[in-house]
Design a protein around this motif. Sequence first.
Motif, short mmCIF file in Angstrom:
data_model
loop_
_atom_site.label_atom_id
_atom_site.label_comp_id
_atom_site.label_asym_id
_atom_site.label_seq_id
_atom_site.Cartn_x
_atom_site.Cartn_y
_atom_site.Cartn_z
N ASP A 139 -11.39 1.71 -6.42
CA ASP A 139 -10.48 1.76 -7.01
C ASP A 139 -9.05 2.75 -6.55
O ASP A 139 -7.94 2.89 -7.20
CB ASP A 139 -11.15 1.83 -8.49
CG ASP A 139 -11.66 0.63 -8.97
OD1 ASP A 139 -11.38 0.34 -8.69
OD2 ASP A 139 -12.74 1.57 -9.95
N ASN A 140 -10.03 4.20 -6.58
CA ASN A 140 -8.69 4.87 -6.63
C ASN A 140 -7.60 4.98 -5.09
O ASN A 140 -6.58 5.46 -4.91
CB ASN A 140 -9.60 6.86 -6.62
CG ASN A 140 -10.32 6.70 -5.52
OD1 ASN A 140 -10.71 5.55 -4.67
ND2 ASN A 140 -11.15 7.70 -5.84
N ILE A 141 -7.95 4.05 -4.39
CA ILE A 141 -7.23 4.02 -3.46
C ILE A 141 -6.55 2.67 -3.52
O ILE A 141 -5.26 2.80 -3.30
CB ILE A 141 -8.14 3.25 -1.69
CG1 ILE A 141 -8.96 4.29 -1.60
CG2 ILE A 141 -7.55 2.75 -0.69
CD1 ILE A 141 -10.58 4.00 -0.35
N PHE A 142 -6.95 1.73 -4.29
CA PHE A 142 -5.74 1.17 -4.78
C PHE A 142 -4.80 1.08 -5.81
O PHE A 142 -4.10 1.59 -5.64
CB PHE A 142 -6.89 -0.40 -5.93
CG PHE A 142 -6.02 -1.40 -6.58
CD1 PHE A 142 -5.20 -2.08 -5.63
CD2 PHE A 142 -5.94 -1.27 -7.50
CE1 PHE A 142 -4.33 -2.53 -5.93
CE2 PHE A 142 -5.09 -2.20 -8.44
CZ PHE A 142 -4.51 -2.94 -7.97
N VAL A 143 -5.13 1.82 -6.38
CA VAL A 143 -3.59 3.02 -7.24
C VAL A 143 -2.94 3.95 -6.01
O VAL A 143 -1.96 3.69 -6.29
CB VAL A 143 -5.20 4.21 -8.27
CG1 VAL A 143 -3.63 4.77 -8.96
CG2 VAL A 143 -5.43 3.60 -9.74
N LEU A 144 -3.87 4.84 -5.56
CA LEU A 144 -2.76 5.29 -4.26
C LEU A 144 -2.09 4.20 -3.36
O LEU A 144 -0.19 4.57 -3.53
CB LEU A 144 -3.91 6.08 -3.43
CG LEU A 144 -3.10 6.72 -2.89
CD1 LEU A 144 -4.44 7.77 -1.73
CD2 LEU A 144 -2.62 6.01 -1.37
N THR A 145 -2.31 2.94 -3.00
CA THR A 145 -1.46 1.94 -2.34
C THR A 145 -0.75 0.72 -3.11
O THR A 145 0.02 1.49 -2.70
CB THR A 145 -2.33 1.09 -1.68
OG1 THR A 145 -3.51 0.36 -2.39
CG2 THR A 145 -3.21 1.44 -0.70
N GLN A 146 -0.55 1.29 -4.34
CA GLN A 146 0.54 0.45 -5.54
C GLN A 146 0.61 1.59 -5.46
O GLN A 146 2.07 0.96 -6.13
CB GLN A 146 -0.92 0.09 -6.96
CG GLN A 146 -0.90 -1.06 -6.37
CD GLN A 146 -0.57 -1.92 -6.36
OE1 GLN A 146 0.35 -3.21 -7.03
NE2 GLN A 146 -0.59 -3.10 -5.00
N SER A 147 0.71 2.71 -6.19
CA SER A 147 1.65 4.27 -6.62
C SER A 147 2.82 4.44 -5.31
O SER A 147 3.84 4.71 -5.46
CB SER A 147 1.06 4.91 -6.78
OG SER A 147 0.37 5.20 -7.51
N ALA A 148 2.17 4.11 -3.93
CA ALA A 148 3.30 4.90 -2.89
C ALA A 148 3.82 3.11 -2.93
O ALA A 148 4.67 3.20 -2.63
CB ALA A 148 2.44 4.33 -1.21
N VAL A 149 3.32 1.73 -3.10
CA VAL A 149 4.33 1.07 -2.74
C VAL A 149 5.35 0.97 -3.96
O VAL A 149 6.39 0.79 -3.09
CB VAL A 149 3.55 -0.07 -2.19
CG1 VAL A 149 4.25 -1.78 -2.48
CG2 VAL A 149 2.98 -0.47 -1.45
N SER A 150 4.85 1.06 -5.18
CA SER A 150 5.78 0.94 -5.95
C SER A 150 6.70 1.18 -7.39
O SER A 150 6.97 1.65 -8.58
CB SER A 150 5.33 -0.61 -6.77
OG SER A 150 4.52 -1.69 -6.10
N GLY A 151 5.94 2.80 -6.99
CA GLY A 151 6.53 4.16 -7.79
C GLY A 151 5.45 4.33 -8.71
O GLY A 151 3.53 3.78 -9.00
#
Length: 208
Positions: free
Chosen positions: A24-36
Motif C-alpha cells: 500500500d505505501n509503495i503504491f502511494v509512493l509510486t503514484q505520487s512520484a508519477v502523478s504528483g
Amino acid sequence: MIPIEVLTGFFTVTVLLALVPGPDNIFVLTQSAVSGRMAGLAVTLGLCTGLIFHTTAVALGVSAIFQASELAFTLVKALGVGYLLYLAWGAFRAKPLPLKQGNAGQSSLLPLYRRGVIMNITNPKIAIFFLSFFPQFIDPAHGPLVPQFLQLGAVFICSTILVFGSVAFAAGSIGDRLSKSITAQKVMNRIASVVFVGMALKLAAATR
C-alpha cells in the motif's frame, strides 16, 4: 469506551506498521512520484475508504467468513490479482503527459481514489489481519464490542492518513521535478507497472 492509554498504544503500533514498506505505501509512493502529491493523497483516501469497509466487516463478524471459507478467500483474492494486473498493463502502456500537465488534474483524482478503494477491498488479507489484530486491544469490560472495533478502525485510518499522506507529499515533491522530463515519466510508468505486478504476485501467493 476504550481507555485513552489503550488507544494511544494502538495508534503507536499502527503508525509503526504503516511505516513498514509494503504494497500500500509503495503504491502511494509510486503514484505520487508519477502523478504528483494530489494523486497520492487521492489514492490514500481511497485506501482508507476501503479500511472503513474492512472495519465494518470485522465489527459485524463478516470477515470470519474469509477465515473459514477457502472458496470465499480464493474468489476475492482472484479479483484482487486480476485488478492489479489490469493496472500493471495500463501503467506499462501509459504515454508521458504533456509537460504542463505532469500532475494529476482534478478530473483524474476520482479514478485514483476509486482505484485505492477497489485495491483495498479486494485484499482479503486485510480483513483477516483486522480480525486477528484488533481483538488484542478489545476488552468486554470496556463495553459493547462493535463500538470498540469501530473506534480502533477510526484510529487505524487516522494513522494511515498521517503516514501515507506524508509519503505522498514527499514523493510528490520529487515527482514534480521528474514530471518535467518525458524520459523520467516513461521510467516511472514502467516502475509503477512492475510494482503492480509485484503486488499481484504477492497477493496470489497469500494464504489464509
